[in-house]
Design an enzyme around this catalytic site. Sequence first.
Site, PDB file in Angstrom:
ATOM      1  N   ARG A  30     -10.631 -11.366   1.996  1.00 18.21           N
ATOM      2  CA  ARG A  30     -11.416 -12.413   1.544  1.00 18.21           C
ATOM      3  C   ARG A  30     -10.554 -13.761   1.491  1.00 18.21           C
ATOM      4  O   ARG A  30     -11.620 -14.742   1.754  1.00 18.21           O
ATOM      5  CB  ARG A  30     -11.962 -11.975   0.049  1.00 18.21           C
ATOM      6  CG  ARG A  30     -10.535 -11.866  -0.715  1.00 18.21           C
ATOM      7  CD  ARG A  30     -11.021 -11.051  -2.276  1.00 18.21           C
ATOM      8  NE  ARG A  30     -10.935  -9.466  -1.985  1.00 18.21           N
ATOM      9  CZ  ARG A  30     -11.256  -8.643  -2.638  1.00 18.21           C
ATOM     10  NH1 ARG A  30     -11.603  -9.080  -4.176  1.00 18.21           N
ATOM     11  NH2 ARG A  30     -11.269  -7.505  -2.692  1.00 18.21           N
ATOM     12  N   LYS A  43       0.653  -1.123   0.122  1.00 20.75           N
ATOM     13  CA  LYS A  43      -0.104  -0.014   0.042  1.00 20.75           C
ATOM     14  C   LYS A  43       0.957   1.249   0.009  1.00 20.75           C
ATOM     15  O   LYS A  43       1.993   1.027   0.423  1.00 20.75           O
ATOM     16  CB  LYS A  43      -0.821  -0.014   1.307  1.00 20.75           C
ATOM     17  CG  LYS A  43      -2.221  -1.046   1.360  1.00 20.75           C
ATOM     18  CD  LYS A  43      -2.653  -0.705   2.677  1.00 20.75           C
ATOM     19  CE  LYS A  43      -4.009  -1.627   2.640  1.00 20.75           C
ATOM     20  NZ  LYS A  43      -5.005  -1.540   1.552  1.00 20.75           N
TER      21      LYS A  43
HETATM   22  N1  BES Z   1      -7.932  -3.689   4.333  1.00 17.74           N
HETATM   23  C1  BES Z   1      -8.400  -3.176   3.171  1.00 17.74           C
HETATM   24  C2  BES Z   1      -9.546  -2.371   2.888  1.00 17.74           C
HETATM   25  C3  BES Z   1      -9.768  -1.114   3.570  1.00 17.74           C
HETATM   26  C4  BES Z   1      -9.295  -0.001   3.037  1.00 17.74           C
HETATM   27  C5  BES Z   1      -9.906  -1.081   5.102  1.00 17.74           C
HETATM   28  C6  BES Z   1      -9.644   1.369   3.732  1.00 17.74           C
HETATM   29  C7  BES Z   1     -10.257   0.215   5.654  1.00 17.74           C
HETATM   30  C8  BES Z   1      -9.796   1.252   4.749  1.00 17.74           C
HETATM   31  C9  BES Z   1      -7.917  -4.347   2.177  1.00 17.74           C
HETATM   32  O1  BES Z   1      -7.355  -5.420   2.480  1.00 17.74           O
HETATM   33  C10 BES Z   1      -7.806  -3.756   0.808  1.00 17.74           C
HETATM   34  O2  BES Z   1      -6.623  -3.522   0.620  1.00 17.74           O
HETATM   35  N2  BES Z   1      -8.540  -4.119  -0.162  1.00 17.74           N
HETATM   36  C11 BES Z   1      -8.192  -3.622  -1.295  1.00 17.74           C
HETATM   37  C12 BES Z   1      -8.694  -4.653  -2.377  1.00 17.74           C
HETATM   38  C13 BES Z   1      -8.165  -4.397  -3.894  1.00 17.74           C
HETATM   39  C14 BES Z   1      -6.758  -4.655  -3.975  1.00 17.74           C
HETATM   40  C15 BES Z   1      -9.057  -5.398  -4.598  1.00 17.74           C
HETATM   41  C16 BES Z   1      -8.806  -2.179  -1.728  1.00 17.74           C
HETATM   42  O3  BES Z   1      -9.926  -2.079  -1.250  1.00 17.74           O
HETATM   43  O4  BES Z   1      -8.257  -1.334  -2.213  1.00 17.74           O
HETATM   44 ZN    ZN Z   2      -5.434  -5.242   2.009  1.00 18.43          ZN
END
Ligand code: BES
Ligand code: ZN
Length: 529
Positions: free
Chosen positions: A377, A303
């Site tokens: 997931r 990230k």
């Molecule tokens: N933990 C994150 C989602 C999240 C984002 C939680 C903001 C709280 C605040 C999750 O694991 C994630 O990173 N999801 C990705 C999925 C994508 C790579 C398909 C996302 O939402 O960007």
């Molecule tokens: Zn994530």
Amino acid sequence: MAASIVKRVSRVKKLNISHISARYKLLTGFRHFSTSKQWNKALVLGVYENESTDSIDFTGTARKFDEKADGKISQLLLTVKKPLKCGKTRTLHAVDPEFSSVLVTCIGKRGEGYDELETVDKGRESIRAAVAKAVLQLRELGENEIEVDSCGDTEASAEGCHLALFSYDDLKAEKSRKPTVRISCATRYSQDKNSMEKEWRKGAILAEGQNLSRRLMEMPANLLTPTKFAEIIKEQLADKCEVLVRDKDWAESMKMGSFLSVARGSVEPPVFLEIEYKGRQSDSPLALVGKGVTFDTGGISIKPSQGMDAMRGDMGGAACVAGSLLSVSKLQLPVHVKAFIPLCENMPSGSATKPGDVVTAMNGKTIQVDNTDAEGRLILADALCYSEQFNPSLILDMATLTGAIDVALGAGAAGVFTNSDDMWNKLQKASVRSGDRVWRMPLFNHYTKKITECQLADLNNIGGSRSGGACTAAAFLKEFVNNKNWLHLDIAGVMTNSGDVAYLGKGMSGRPTRTVIEFINLMSKETKN
Ligand code: BES
Ligand code: ZN
Ligand code: ZN
């Protein structure tokens, strides 16, 4: 108590000299009280919004208090011509020998209830916000004992107080003060003392559950590892629930290849928690499942660094499950609940899963991991499969799953994906009461197609494009559920509060813990659970 009020009233009456104004009479009264005693006890009274400039629309408790005080509260409020609006307060000092401050807080229009467009009980929500503001103002004034008006809904009033006074300052030298709050005047002015105290306790326990969720979410990830999470849950729940702490070997023996593929990048060992609360005998428990990523760096699909600290809250689903169980067990609800919490860190390292790797979940389905940041997931897939083994009457999972749900709904509501209209209706009903909203989202085949189109495996862990990201994530989870009563709550958008909910401070919100507790309460009234 009543005697001391009567005594004060008679003292005020002695000052009743006809040529001075009512206001001056009151002021002389103030001076007398303010020099006689050191107080640190305060009272919160509610009033309804009222256009009139010559009458005050008090709550039942406030009216009785005003009567005992010989109308002093209303006289003082009416000295200012502008009527109180919802959410506004007035603080009066030394109007009673017992209380150094009497804070009058406006709880909105009388008779406000369900608002269809807002899908919330406005009356209850206004009470929570009004008493929350009141207790925080009184804390500012140095009060350390606060009696609070039930405002016609004791439970909501208790929730507002206890949620507002939460702070996570375990790691700071300077702690914020925690005045004690209790139901006001119930003992003095109400015949219904026992039931009011019972409702107050219920509200306090609902808030306590949410506050546990907030505390866990707020804790930094170096202190709240999967192992530490399990320890805290044992401390908090072991006297009311059975808590099983499963290790990596156990997960391997269960063939949880999807869960373990996320954990493998970290030096912190994964933990799988299994918790049981048996408030009644049944062989079809309610199953709760919570995403417990104690820190989400994104893994190899790392990230951006800005705001990454918030990913300490990526165990929000697990925290809300724990908070719900705390309240359900403290309220001794007659219900059988089993909770399943996969806990791990998502880290990049030499042993981390790489984009394009293929892993096998507990149900034998193969998954191509094209983005290691879509890890929630992956750990839920195995937890959902495992939960199915216990013949649950329903499965409710909570997860800070996608940024996309935040784009769709913001902090307005948690997104709910469910295959059951009945479950949806019950959850929504629960959220109207709690004020912590939910909004239904689709589980169309359209989204399933996006994750089943996969080059190397049965499923891809991402949907190919960013469009409908929360829906493709839900469609992915659906591949691991057979239960006809499944609810998936994507709580990423409600993870933090930045001022939207008036009675929650800024920071991790613990939402939607109280909605889930209310939902379990509703379900406990159905015989089969
Ligand atoms: N933990 C994150 C989602 C999240 C984002 C939680 C903001 C709280 C605040 C999750 O694991 C994630 O990173 N999801 C990705 C999925 C994508 C790579 C398909 C996302 O939402 O960007
Ligand atoms: Zn994530
Ligand atoms: Zn995550």
